[in-house]
Enzyme design. Structure first.
Site, short mmCIF file in Angstrom:
data_model
loop_
_atom_site.label_atom_id
_atom_site.label_comp_id
_atom_site.label_asym_id
_atom_site.label_seq_id
_atom_site.Cartn_x
_atom_site.Cartn_y
_atom_site.Cartn_z
N LYS A 254 5.04 -1.61 2.89
CA LYS A 254 4.12 -0.65 2.27
C LYS A 254 3.43 -1.29 1.07
O LYS A 254 4.11 -1.90 0.23
CB LYS A 254 4.88 0.61 1.83
N HIS A 278 -0.98 2.45 -3.67
CA HIS A 278 0.02 3.17 -4.45
C HIS A 278 -0.64 4.37 -5.17
O HIS A 278 -0.34 4.65 -6.34
CB HIS A 278 0.68 2.22 -5.45
#
Ligand code: HOC
Length: 382
Positions: A254, A278
């Site tokens: 991620k 993010h």
């Protein structure tokens, strides 16, 4: 009874009223000038739908299969840290919301509830998000606990090794982890929040990390700052290979934005990637995940599993990402607005809103299922 919110923005307004400023700033804030945070919302206007008409889409199927498991919709609740700041039990509320809707739940390393507690909610799709810590025994300990708790899938975050400069957040503190006097005064103006966030006696507030935090650092916010200093700053592709060897189930990375990193991840035997900046909280000025999605899908091929987050607030946003090739969308802030505003009912409302919007968008595009979506339904704006 409270009127149901019409959209995520209304839940956001309610969350803002419910939370003291320091907690809302943490939820909401981005890095530096928050350019990327703003762009994460603006980017969706770069594509407009071209809706075909006269297709019977009276019945629609939102389900998708990820790693052999069916999800009722291509959505997962994103891993978000320190949710206990919103209210006591927030992680479990989010987990139950995902379970009851048949979508995935990704538990953060820095969740307030430990993995074992969330395992008690019996989620068919309980994923675990890992922050890699410099002490390998802590990292392997977390992985072992995730396996023992029945987590099906691992998501390794690689974009928060060097913490973003969140100025909105910093303004509320007089020094790291010490709230300023105005912030403390502001808390006193939110007695209902104080009441909602109180932990029962004996329940530690550091979730998964409690066993690894020295006893003398477990007070107040000390554990969080202790943990921040434990992040593995040397995180590299070699570390990822090592984690791969420790986890036999599906593993995703991620925080990918660079197309070369995306292709490298799959070449390294990673099973999927999450395109993410993010939520604009790390490197300000970085591209939005949506901007790089078409190129990364093209480079990685049709079979690569590509998930995405950062900036999604509407079902139309979700559908645009799916049409451009994402296999699923992670929902972070929208779910937190819901849980902060109205607990589990609020989280369920947030998810219901997005699900209804996805379904309605599909109908208006004449699509009977997610598989019918494609770039032919979109036109880029110059
Ligand atoms: C202290 C280590 O993802 C955020 C969360 C939590 C990051 C914790 C990093 O605030 O963006």
């Amino acid at each position: 009874m409270k009127r149901l919110a019409l959209n995520i923005e209304e839940l956001r307004q309610r969350a803002k009223r419910a939370l003291p400023r320091f907690a809302f700033s943490y939820l909401e804030g981005g890095a530096d000038d928050e350019q990327t945070l703003r762009d994460n919302r603006r980017v969706f206007a770069r594509w407009r739908f071209i809706p075909p008409v006269l297709n019977d889409a009276s019945e629609r199927d939102l389900s998708v299969t990820l790693y052999g498991q069916k999800l009722a919709a291509p959505l997962l609740i994103a891993p978000t840290g320190y949710n206990g700041m919103l209210r006591y039990g927030a992680d479990a509320m989010l987990a139950r919301t995902a379970r009851d809707a048949g979508i995935g739940y990704i538990q953060s390393t820095v969740s307030t509830a430990p993995i074992e507690e969330i395992a008690d909610e019996h989620l068919p799709q309980h994923w675990f998000q890992l922050y890699v810590l410099k002490d390998r025994t802590v990292t392997t300990g977390l992985l072992e606990r995730a396996k023992a708790a029945g987590c099906t899938t691992l998501v390794v975050s690689v974009d928060a090794v060097h913490f973003g400069n969140r100025e909105k957040d910093k303004r509320n503190y007089r020094r790291p982890m010490k709230l300023s006097l105005p912030s403390l005064f502001d808390i006193a103006l939110h007695p209902a929040w104080v009441w909602r966030t109180i932990r029962p006696a004996g329940v530690p507030g550091f979730g998964n990390l409690t066993p690894y935090i020295p006893a003398d650092k477990r007070r107040g916010a000390g554990g969080a700052s202790y943990f921040a200093a434990q992040m593995d700053m040397r995180l590299s592709w070699e570390t990822l290979t090592w984690i791969r060897s420790q986890w036999s189930g599906p593993m995703l990375i991620k925080g990918i934005l660079a197309p070369d990193d995306a292709t490298r991840a799959f070449a390294a035997g990673i099973d999927g990637i999450v395109l993410s900046n993010h939520g604009g909280r790390q490197l300000d000025g970085s591209v939005s995940a949506m901007e790089v999605l078409p190129e990364i899908r093209h480079r990685c091929g049709p079979d690569a599993t590509i998930l995405i987050d950062s900036g999604f607030r509407r079902g139309t946003d979700v559908v645009k990402a799916l049409a451009l090739g994402a296999n699923g969308v992670l929902l972070g802030r929208p779910m937190l607005y819901g849980v902060a505003a109205d607990g589990e009912a609020g989280a369920k409302q947030a998810l219901a809103l997005i699900l209804q919007e996805v379904d309605r968008t599909l109908a208006q595009l004449g699509c009977t299922s997610i598989t019918r979506l494609g770039p032919h339904l979109l036109r880029p704006q110059s």
